[in-house]
Design a protein around this motif. Structure first.
Motif, PDB file in Angstrom:
ATOM      1  N   THR A   9      -3.065   0.662  75.663  1.00  0.00           N
ATOM      2  CA  THR A   9      -4.006   0.841  76.315  1.00  0.00           C
ATOM      3  C   THR A   9      -4.673   1.483  75.346  1.00  0.00           C
ATOM      4  O   THR A   9      -4.260   2.380  74.531  1.00  0.00           O
ATOM      5  CB  THR A   9      -3.197   1.980  77.792  1.00  0.00           C
ATOM      6  OG1 THR A   9      -2.573   1.055  78.115  1.00  0.00           O
ATOM      7  CG2 THR A   9      -4.231   2.421  78.690  1.00  0.00           C
ATOM      8  N   ARG A  62      -7.863   3.700  75.425  1.00  0.00           N
ATOM      9  CA  ARG A  62      -8.945   4.346  75.876  1.00  0.00           C
ATOM     10  C   ARG A  62     -10.232   4.636  75.292  1.00  0.00           C
ATOM     11  O   ARG A  62     -10.757   5.096  74.254  1.00  0.00           O
ATOM     12  CB  ARG A  62      -8.760   5.703  76.030  1.00  0.00           C
ATOM     13  CG  ARG A  62      -7.221   5.679  76.735  1.00  0.00           C
ATOM     14  CD  ARG A  62      -6.827   7.397  77.185  1.00  0.00           C
ATOM     15  NE  ARG A  62      -7.681   8.488  78.009  1.00  0.00           N
ATOM     16  CZ  ARG A  62      -7.582   9.537  77.716  1.00  0.00           C
ATOM     17  NH1 ARG A  62      -6.980  10.225  76.716  1.00  0.00           N
ATOM     18  NH2 ARG A  62      -8.666  10.555  78.280  1.00  0.00           N
ATOM     19  N   ARG A  63     -11.412   3.791  76.167  1.00  0.00           N
ATOM     20  CA  ARG A  63     -12.532   3.513  75.025  1.00  0.00           C
ATOM     21  C   ARG A  63     -13.078   4.628  75.366  1.00  0.00           C
ATOM     22  O   ARG A  63     -14.508   4.985  74.246  1.00  0.00           O
ATOM     23  CB  ARG A  63     -13.264   2.331  75.847  1.00  0.00           C
ATOM     24  CG  ARG A  63     -12.204   0.810  75.800  1.00  0.00           C
ATOM     25  CD  ARG A  63     -13.781  -0.228  76.304  1.00  0.00           C
ATOM     26  NE  ARG A  63     -13.984   0.279  77.766  1.00  0.00           N
ATOM     27  CZ  ARG A  63     -13.864  -0.800  78.320  1.00  0.00           C
ATOM     28  NH1 ARG A  63     -14.311  -2.780  78.003  1.00  0.00           N
ATOM     29  NH2 ARG A  63     -13.670  -1.307  80.378  1.00  0.00           N
ATOM     30  N   GLY A  64     -12.852   5.449  76.166  1.00  0.00           N
ATOM     31  CA  GLY A  64     -14.266   6.891  76.500  1.00  0.00           C
ATOM     32  C   GLY A  64     -14.194   7.960  75.149  1.00  0.00           C
ATOM     33  O   GLY A  64     -14.684   7.800  74.584  1.00  0.00           O
ATOM     34  N   SER A 124      -8.458  11.305  68.822  1.00  0.00           N
ATOM     35  CA  SER A 124      -8.957  10.338  69.825  1.00  0.00           C
ATOM     36  C   SER A 124      -9.098   8.782  69.365  1.00  0.00           C
ATOM     37  O   SER A 124      -8.978   8.448  70.300  1.00  0.00           O
ATOM     38  CB  SER A 124     -10.148  10.611  70.579  1.00  0.00           C
ATOM     39  OG  SER A 124     -11.210  11.105  69.237  1.00  0.00           O
ATOM     40  N   ALA A 137      -7.903  -1.613  82.824  1.00  0.00           N
ATOM     41  CA  ALA A 137      -7.557  -0.252  82.025  1.00  0.00           C
ATOM     42  C   ALA A 137      -7.372  -0.102  80.594  1.00  0.00           C
ATOM     43  O   ALA A 137      -7.448   0.668  80.404  1.00  0.00           O
ATOM     44  CB  ALA A 137      -6.177  -0.916  82.165  1.00  0.00           C
ATOM     45  N   GLY A 138      -8.731  -1.448  79.917  1.00  0.00           N
ATOM     46  CA  GLY A 138      -8.841  -1.256  78.314  1.00  0.00           C
ATOM     47  C   GLY A 138      -7.828  -1.229  77.493  1.00  0.00           C
ATOM     48  O   GLY A 138      -8.035  -1.738  76.254  1.00  0.00           O
ATOM     49  N   GLU A 139      -7.026  -2.120  78.439  1.00  0.00           N
ATOM     50  CA  GLU A 139      -6.079  -2.738  77.370  1.00  0.00           C
ATOM     51  C   GLU A 139      -6.319  -3.530  76.458  1.00  0.00           C
ATOM     52  O   GLU A 139      -7.395  -4.768  76.939  1.00  0.00           O
ATOM     53  CB  GLU A 139      -4.665  -3.166  77.982  1.00  0.00           C
ATOM     54  CG  GLU A 139      -3.789  -4.264  77.343  1.00  0.00           C
ATOM     55  CD  GLU A 139      -2.758  -4.780  78.241  1.00  0.00           C
ATOM     56  OE1 GLU A 139      -1.592  -5.741  77.760  1.00  0.00           O
ATOM     57  OE2 GLU A 139      -1.795  -4.062  79.041  1.00  0.00           O
TER      58      GLU A 139
END
Length: 501
Positions: free
Chosen positions: A8, A10-12, A187, A493-495
């Protein structure tokens, strides 16, 4: 080749860390321009010496960008990001506490080393974690940092040097640089495939001499003239080295910088358009401040404030333009943007001694609106055609040619301005029938110098107008492109899954 890290993603947070680091790096690149005269007096160095704070930064940054493709393929995303952002933060600390010019220059070069890796890395990460259908919006978001930071730099610098010591500039940048490192450590994730490529030492040497020589030669040509021995030497050595670098790259199985990216037509076309637009863009950034400060005698802060609304509008429009690009592609955005840019650039070729501040601000803001419609879409359209394995090379090539074209555009436009102003001054002196070397005629020369400078600036804007018209013609040939290989699939989901081969 090692697989890309899956799971997963998280692109943000990844985007946020990239934007923060890029904003700080680009802000630092331009923040000293207005402060150089004050620093020259304070550090007791000559004008040629103080210019190395800008030229040195540009050279190190420009030389490292072509090598960045190797670093991106060799090191994991997180490690490379932390190395680059940490280098930048260390350089900022060195600059802030520097007792003299030598230490200050060392700090600037360390900053440039970090920035030279950060900028291409940011583009590659975005191309990797976003599918083609969403790249426009993502690249547009990246454009906020790339556009707003260089524009706010001169305004901030003008305000600081009018009220505080120039070292305050670095103390303003420092907490942002440290925050970029800390936030990135939290991050940033590994999202790019890594391998163990062998460093092409000869390629590094030729690339450094080639791009470094051209960058320095073009940058110095605007001040010293095209006939200066140093300028000629740098351009000749740079040109020969670059030719050898291209030949070696074509003959090497895994070159330092893959020249074969130019076999993809949309990448080649958009790179040419981007280079032309960059050259034209520098006309406003270089010539307008000369007019405002040397002819109209506005303060650096007032000059910066005139340019600020355009930069703010461009920053706001960048993500909006990116979303439009995802829907309709780059062609009509580029065409409309270049029509606006051509008209407003032509309008600047009619500057006069009584041109109002508000009129110039309005035209410049409109010009930046036109630029906002085309800069990021054009770059994204070209990179979209490249297969994933060439993303790092395409980004490095695009960034490098933008650096060189920016320096070349500055040199060309300043030369046009200087030559036209000099010939105009001679004509006016002959028409006036007096000796310009006689001290008694000093009052007569002042309006002649102003009129000649304005004429030279207007003629340079005419050249810039024709540049934008040439780019406009080329923009009609832009087509929507898809990667030659499949890009990594990104789930809602960003995978991130490995690319199909």
């Amino acid at each position: 080749m090692a697989n890309m890290v899956t799971g997963t993603i998280r692109r943000g947070p990844i985007m946020a860390s990239l934007l923060i680091a890029a904003f700080v790096a680009l802000l630092s690149q331009t923040v000293l321009n207005v402060a150089l005269p004050v620093m020259m007096k304070d550090l007791d160095v000559s004008e040629n010496t103080i210019q190395w704070l800008s030229n040195g930064y540009m050279l190190v940054n420009g030389v490292l960008v072509p090598i960045s493709a190797f670093f991106i393929n060799r090191f994991t995303t997180r490690r490379l990001f932390l190395i680059a952002s940490s280098l930048f933060a260390i350089g900022t600390i060195v600059c802030a506490v520097s007792p003299g010019f030598e230490v200050l220059l060392a700090g600037r070069l360390i900053q440039a080393a970090g920035a030279g890796i950060l900028m291409p890395l940011m583009t590659i990460v975005i191309l990797t974690i976003f599918p083609v259908a969403e790249r426009g919006k993502a690249m547009g978001t990246m454009g906020i940092a790339m556009i707003f930071a260089p524009a706010i730099g001169p305004t901030l610098s003008g305000w600081v040097v009018e009220h505080y010591d120039w070292r305050v500039l670095f103390y303003i940048v420092l907490p942002l640089a440290l925050f970029a490192v800390a936030f990135g450590a939290y991050s940033m994730r590994n999202v790019i495939q890594t391998s163990r490529p062998k460093l092409d030492i000869i390629g590094v040497i030729l690339s450094t001499l080639g791009f470094g020589g051209l960058l320095y030669g073009f940058s110095d040509a605007g001040k010293a003239g095209w006939g200066d021995a140093t300028v000629v030497t740098c351009l000749v050595v740079g040109g020969i080295s670059l030719l050898l670098f291209v030949i070696k790259s074509l003959m090497t199985e895994k070159p330092l910088l893959e020249i074969k990216v130019f076999k993809y037509p949309m990448f080649s076309l958009t790179t040419v358009i981007n280079a032309i637009v960059t050259m034209a863009m520098f006309s406003g950034m270089i010539l307008l401040p000369i007019f405002l400060q040397n002819v109209r005698h506005f303060t650096p802060l007032e000059s910066g404030l005139l340019l600020l609304p355009g930069a703010i509008l461009m920053g706001i429009m960048s993500p909006i333009t990116g979303m439009i690009f995802d829907k309709i592609g780059a062609r009509w955005l580029a065409v409309i943007g270049l029509i606006i840019t051509s008209i407003t650039t032509y309008e600047f070729s009619h500057l006069a001694i009584d041109s109002s501040y508000n009129h110039m601000m309005l035209v410049y803001t409109a010009r930046m609106f036109g630029m906002s419609l085309l800069m990021m879409p054009i770059q994204t359209a070209g990179l979209n055609q490249l297969p994933r394995r060439l993303n790092a090379h395409g980004s490095a090539m695009s960034q490098t040619l933008r650096n060189v074209s920016g320096a070349m555009g500055t040199a060309l436009l300043v030369t046009v301005m200087s030559n036209k102003a000099a010939s105009r001054a001679t004509e006016l002196v002959v028409a006036g029938g007096f000796d310009p070397t006689d001290p008694k005629n000093e009052k007569l020369m002042s309006p002649i110098v102003d009129a000649s400078t304005i004429y030279g600036i207007n003629q340079a804007f005419v050249v810039a107008t024709w540049m934008t018209v040439a780019a406009l013609v080329l923009a009609f040939f832009i087509k929507k492109a898809t990667p030659a290989e499949e890009t990594p699939a990104v789930t809602p989901a960003g995978e991130v899954a490995p690319a199909k081969r």
